[in-house]
Design a protein around this motif. Structure first.
Motif, mmCIF file in Angstrom:
data_model
loop_
_atom_site.group_PDB
_atom_site.id
_atom_site.type_symbol
_atom_site.label_atom_id
_atom_site.label_comp_id
_atom_site.label_asym_id
_atom_site.label_seq_id
_atom_site.Cartn_x
_atom_site.Cartn_y
_atom_site.Cartn_z
ATOM 1 N N ASP A 77 8.491 -0.248 -8.607
ATOM 2 C CA ASP A 77 8.452 -1.664 -8.982
ATOM 3 C C ASP A 77 7.551 -1.877 -10.194
ATOM 4 O O ASP A 77 7.872 -2.647 -11.108
ATOM 5 C CB ASP A 77 7.944 -2.501 -7.806
ATOM 6 C CG ASP A 77 8.968 -2.624 -6.694
ATOM 7 O OD1 ASP A 77 10.146 -2.297 -6.930
ATOM 8 O OD2 ASP A 77 8.588 -3.039 -5.585
ATOM 9 N N THR A 98 9.567 1.815 7.024
ATOM 10 C CA THR A 98 9.469 2.783 5.939
ATOM 11 C C THR A 98 8.154 3.538 6.069
ATOM 12 O O THR A 98 7.165 3.008 6.577
ATOM 13 C CB THR A 98 9.524 2.095 4.567
ATOM 14 O OG1 THR A 98 8.477 1.120 4.491
ATOM 15 C CG2 THR A 98 10.857 1.406 4.367
ATOM 16 N N SER A 150 7.944 3.099 -3.682
ATOM 17 C CA SER A 150 8.555 1.822 -4.038
ATOM 18 C C SER A 150 7.613 0.993 -4.909
ATOM 19 O O SER A 150 8.041 0.347 -5.873
ATOM 20 C CB SER A 150 8.911 1.051 -2.765
ATOM 21 O OG SER A 150 9.416 -0.226 -3.083
ATOM 22 N N LYS A 151 6.347 1.032 -4.579
ATOM 23 C CA LYS A 151 5.355 0.297 -5.356
ATOM 24 C C LYS A 151 5.284 0.814 -6.786
ATOM 25 O O LYS A 151 5.228 0.038 -7.744
ATOM 26 C CB LYS A 151 3.996 0.427 -4.667
ATOM 27 C CG LYS A 151 2.902 -0.444 -5.240
ATOM 28 C CD LYS A 151 1.636 -0.283 -4.405
ATOM 29 C CE LYS A 151 0.512 -1.146 -4.942
ATOM 30 N NZ LYS A 151 -0.732 -0.959 -4.163
ATOM 31 N N ASP A 206 6.723 3.649 0.886
ATOM 32 C CA ASP A 206 6.146 2.400 0.390
ATOM 33 C C ASP A 206 5.442 2.619 -0.937
ATOM 34 O O ASP A 206 5.557 1.812 -1.862
ATOM 35 C CB ASP A 206 5.153 1.836 1.415
ATOM 36 C CG ASP A 206 5.851 1.225 2.625
ATOM 37 O OD1 ASP A 206 7.060 0.921 2.513
ATOM 38 O OD2 ASP A 206 5.194 1.061 3.656
#
Length: 227
Positions: free
Chosen positions: A17, A5, A13-14, A10
């Protein structure tokens, strides 16, 4: 074949989340801003100082700080400064000096505690808050000063992101303000430390905003005052 990725993916996504866990809320800016320049001094910029870095992050943040300060002044936004001022022998630094012996650079009379020649430097009439610990609010009159000015939104930046910037932004929130941390104007010794602390501040305690957006906000603030 193993999938990889991108750094951008990334990061997204962090954030996703973190948002799913109930973080990443947005404070927004109020109608009465001020700028708080945190400890921008030679101690972080002089290669001879133990607090300086080898990656140029502090110098890049200093230059950004100067641009934000100039824009704030042009817009009539109050500019305040904090600085660490310690007695000889660090008598008033408590256990902070035991934890961080390099605080000796902030002893009264040490030129490393001076403002950088390139700026930002306080102008006549601008508030300078002397402190002994990380937060600009701890043991100082900063909160009362901001309230007396009618400020609701402090724009916070300077050195270092993981230390005094973070502590000041957290205390700004806890004192009832809307802290806005200016990304490019924050510096730390390690890029990863800088980035992680900005992420965490944005997730929990402040809005982390880009320099360009701040400059645009100040221009709009000035235009609204003139209208």
């Amino acid at each position: 074949m193993t999938e990889t990725t991108s750094p951008t993916a990334d990061a997204q996504s962090k954030v996703a989340d973190s948002a799913a866990a109930g973080f990443q809320g947005h404070l927004g800016a109020g109608g009465s801003p001020a700028v708080i320049v945190i400890d921008v001094c030679r101690a972080y910029l002089d290669p001879a100082s133990p607090l300086s870095d080898a990656n140029g992050r502090f110098e890049a943040a200093r230059a950004s700080s100067q641009r934000v300060v100039e824009a704030a002044r042009a817009a009539g936004v109050p500019v305040l400064f904090t600085r660490v001022v310690l007695q000889p022998g660090l008598a008033d630094a408590g256990f902070f000096a035991k934890k961080v012996p390099s605080l000796k650079v902030f002893e009264i009379g040490n030129p490393l505690g001076d403002y950088p020649a390139e700026g930002p430097v306080p102008q006549a009439g601008e508030v300078v808050v002397d402190k002994q610990y990380a937060s600009g609010f701890f043991g100082t009159s900063l909160a009362s000063t901001l309230r007396a000015m009618g400020v609701d939104t402090p724009y916070i930046f300077g050195f270092s992101t993981s230390g005094c910037v973070r502590a000041t932004a957290l205390d700004a929130l806890q004192n009832g303000f809307r802290p806005q941390v200016v990304r490019e104007a924050c510096g730390d010794r390690e890029p990863a430390t800088n980035d992680q602390n900005l992420f965490d501040l944005n997730a929990k305690y402040a809005d982390v905003v880009d320099e360009a957006e701040v400059l645009a906000r100040f221009a709009a603030f000035a235009a609204a005052k003139e209208a």
